[in-house]
Design a protein around this motif. Sequence first.
Motif, PDB file in Angstrom:
ATOM      1  N   GLN A  62      74.232  79.288  13.915  1.00 43.63           N
ATOM      2  CA  GLN A  62      75.694  79.372  13.894  1.00 43.63           C
ATOM      3  C   GLN A  62      76.219  80.305  14.984  1.00 43.63           C
ATOM      4  N   GLU A  63      75.585  81.467  15.129  1.00 43.94           N
ATOM      5  CA  GLU A  63      76.074  82.431  16.123  1.00 43.94           C
ATOM      6  C   GLU A  63      75.946  81.889  17.548  1.00 43.94           C
ATOM      7  N   TRP A  64      74.837  81.190  17.828  1.00 41.34           N
ATOM      8  CA  TRP A  64      74.680  80.680  19.188  1.00 41.34           C
ATOM      9  C   TRP A  64      75.560  79.458  19.454  1.00 41.34           C
ATOM     10  N   ARG A  65      75.942  78.737  18.421  1.00 39.08           N
ATOM     11  CA  ARG A  65      76.967  77.696  18.596  1.00 39.08           C
ATOM     12  C   ARG A  65      78.294  78.344  19.020  1.00 39.08           C
ATOM     13  N   GLN A  66      78.587  79.484  18.415  1.00 38.82           N
ATOM     14  CA  GLN A  66      79.824  80.198  18.750  1.00 38.82           C
ATOM     15  C   GLN A  66      79.786  80.738  20.175  1.00 38.82           C
ATOM     16  N   VAL A  67      78.601  81.190  20.608  1.00 37.60           N
ATOM     17  CA  VAL A  67      78.473  81.660  21.995  1.00 37.60           C
ATOM     18  C   VAL A  67      78.813  80.532  22.962  1.00 37.60           C
ATOM     19  N   GLY A  72      82.959  78.043  26.772  1.00 41.03           N
ATOM     20  CA  GLY A  72      83.619  76.807  27.193  1.00 41.03           C
ATOM     21  C   GLY A  72      82.811  75.542  27.079  1.00 41.03           C
ATOM     22  N   LYS A  73      81.708  75.560  26.284  1.00 39.47           N
ATOM     23  CA  LYS A  73      80.907  74.354  26.081  1.00 39.47           C
ATOM     24  C   LYS A  73      81.007  73.907  24.620  1.00 39.47           C
ATOM     25  N   ASP A  74      81.216  72.615  24.425  1.00 38.62           N
ATOM     26  CA  ASP A  74      81.298  72.053  23.084  1.00 38.62           C
ATOM     27  C   ASP A  74      79.904  72.094  22.451  1.00 38.62           C
ATOM     28  N   PRO A  75      79.712  72.898  21.383  1.00 39.77           N
ATOM     29  CA  PRO A  75      78.362  73.012  20.793  1.00 39.77           C
ATOM     30  C   PRO A  75      77.884  71.742  20.106  1.00 39.77           C
ATOM     31  N   ASN A  76      78.782  70.783  19.907  1.00 46.41           N
ATOM     32  CA  ASN A  76      78.355  69.505  19.344  1.00 46.41           C
ATOM     33  C   ASN A  76      77.773  68.585  20.422  1.00 46.41           C
ATOM     34  N   ARG A  77      78.139  68.837  21.657  1.00 42.87           N
ATOM     35  CA  ARG A  77      77.606  68.051  22.784  1.00 42.87           C
ATOM     36  C   ARG A  77      76.461  68.781  23.474  1.00 42.87           C
ATOM     37  N   TYR A  78      76.559  70.098  23.546  1.00 43.43           N
ATOM     38  CA  TYR A  78      75.528  70.920  24.196  1.00 43.43           C
ATOM     39  C   TYR A  78      74.916  71.825  23.134  1.00 43.43           C
ATOM     40  N   ARG A  79      73.819  71.384  22.568  1.00 46.23           N
ATOM     41  CA  ARG A  79      73.173  72.148  21.506  1.00 46.23           C
ATOM     42  C   ARG A  79      72.148  73.107  22.101  1.00 46.23           C
ATOM     43  N   HIS A  80      72.249  74.358  21.721  1.00 47.61           N
ATOM     44  CA  HIS A  80      71.271  75.328  22.225  1.00 47.61           C
ATOM     45  C   HIS A  80      69.878  74.959  21.731  1.00 47.61           C
ATOM     46  N   VAL A 131      71.193  86.944  34.704  1.00 46.16           N
ATOM     47  CA  VAL A 131      71.699  86.122  33.602  1.00 46.16           C
ATOM     48  C   VAL A 131      73.207  86.055  33.786  1.00 46.16           C
ATOM     49  N   ARG A 132      73.703  84.854  34.023  1.00 50.73           N
ATOM     50  CA  ARG A 132      75.119  84.662  34.357  1.00 50.73           C
ATOM     51  C   ARG A 132      75.598  83.333  33.809  1.00 50.73           C
ATOM     52  N   ILE A 133      76.807  82.950  34.204  1.00 50.26           N
ATOM     53  CA  ILE A 133      77.359  81.671  33.777  1.00 50.26           C
ATOM     54  C   ILE A 133      77.286  80.684  34.945  1.00 50.26           C
ATOM     55  N   GLY A 134      76.740  79.509  34.668  1.00 51.70           N
ATOM     56  CA  GLY A 134      76.591  78.493  35.701  1.00 51.70           C
ATOM     57  C   GLY A 134      77.947  77.998  36.209  1.00 51.70           C
ATOM     58  N   LEU A 150      74.780  72.512  34.753  1.00 51.95           N
ATOM     59  CA  LEU A 150      74.765  73.878  34.237  1.00 51.95           C
ATOM     60  C   LEU A 150      76.149  74.530  34.260  1.00 51.95           C
ATOM     61  N   ASN A 151      77.161  73.757  34.577  1.00 49.77           N
ATOM     62  CA  ASN A 151      78.517  74.293  34.643  1.00 49.77           C
ATOM     63  C   ASN A 151      78.927  74.878  33.301  1.00 49.77           C
ATOM     64  N   GLN A 152      79.345  76.143  33.315  1.00 49.97           N
ATOM     65  CA  GLN A 152      79.801  76.865  32.115  1.00 49.97           C
ATOM     66  C   GLN A 152      78.729  77.010  31.039  1.00 49.97           C
ATOM     67  N   LEU A 153      77.475  77.014  31.449  1.00 45.75           N
ATOM     68  CA  LEU A 153      76.381  77.361  30.550  1.00 45.75           C
ATOM     69  C   LEU A 153      75.799  78.712  30.976  1.00 45.75           C
ATOM     70  N   ILE A 154      75.282  79.463  30.046  1.00 44.23           N
ATOM     71  CA  ILE A 154      74.548  80.679  30.401  1.00 44.23           C
ATOM     72  C   ILE A 154      73.249  80.259  31.081  1.00 44.23           C
ATOM     73  N   VAL A 155      72.967  80.856  32.217  1.00 42.79           N
ATOM     74  CA  VAL A 155      71.750  80.521  32.961  1.00 42.79           C
ATOM     75  C   VAL A 155      71.039  81.796  33.402  1.00 42.79           C
ATOM     76  N   SER A 156      69.743  81.657  33.671  1.00 42.03           N
ATOM     77  CA  SER A 156      68.965  82.693  34.344  1.00 42.03           C
ATOM     78  C   SER A 156      68.692  82.171  35.746  1.00 42.03           C
ATOM     79  N   ALA A 157      68.979  82.991  36.747  1.00 44.45           N
ATOM     80  CA  ALA A 157      68.874  82.534  38.136  1.00 44.45           C
ATOM     81  C   ALA A 157      68.082  83.521  38.977  1.00 44.45           C
TER      82      ALA A 157
END
Length: 224
Positions: A62-67, A72-80, A131-134, A150-157
């Motif tokens: 639940q918490e990572w869906r909220q993250v 700015g990512k729909d957690p129903n389309r982009y599941r962690h 660790v930033r936002i794509g 990776l747009n608006q996803l947390i990424v490691s670069a």
Amino acid sequence: MQVRIAPEIFEYIPDFKIGFIQYDDITVGESPQMLKGRLQLHQESLFFEMDDKKVTDFRGIQEWRQVFKKIGKDPNRYRHSAEALYRRVQKQNYLQSIHSATDLNNFFSLQYQIPFGIYDVEKVQGGLITVRIGVEDEAYLGLNGRENSLNQLIVSADEAGPFGSPFVDSERTAVTENTKKAVQIVYLKPSMSVAEAEKLVSSAANMFTQISGGSSTFKVMAFE
């Protein structure tokens, strides 16, 4: 290897925190029967637990869906990645053993309900992971076999660009049975205290080296 969290993340999630573990002189190979058994047993236990419980009822899921929602990512389309594992278990599409490092990563995600990423240090370019936002137009070939935006996803670069995410990791830095040095990123529940986070990360690092040998160092990073 150094790691930093871009300040922009804290603008979205002020209590964002990660664990960062470095492993040296490890041996990656077929998982011992003990790990295979624990992974299978944990999946079977979760399957029965979800008979009267939704995947989204688990606190970490639940918490990572909220993250995802906050950045700015729909957690129903982009599941962690932890949620994706839980949904596999719910369908009894149980994870099969790959090798010790991946099996441990999956076991930790299922146990703690949060995404874990593990990467081969020799494949990471440069000495700094950010660790930033794509951003728009950033993408990579993921372990899911697809090209992932990776747009608006947390990424490691690294110097070459993004290679990891709590959504799905890239093929570029994947750990294999040839890996001797690795880094693991633990995407902690924002609600955890630093003391709780350090206990979790230390426990994961200890179990990893018990199975893979070598040594580990870790730290928990949060807003200072």
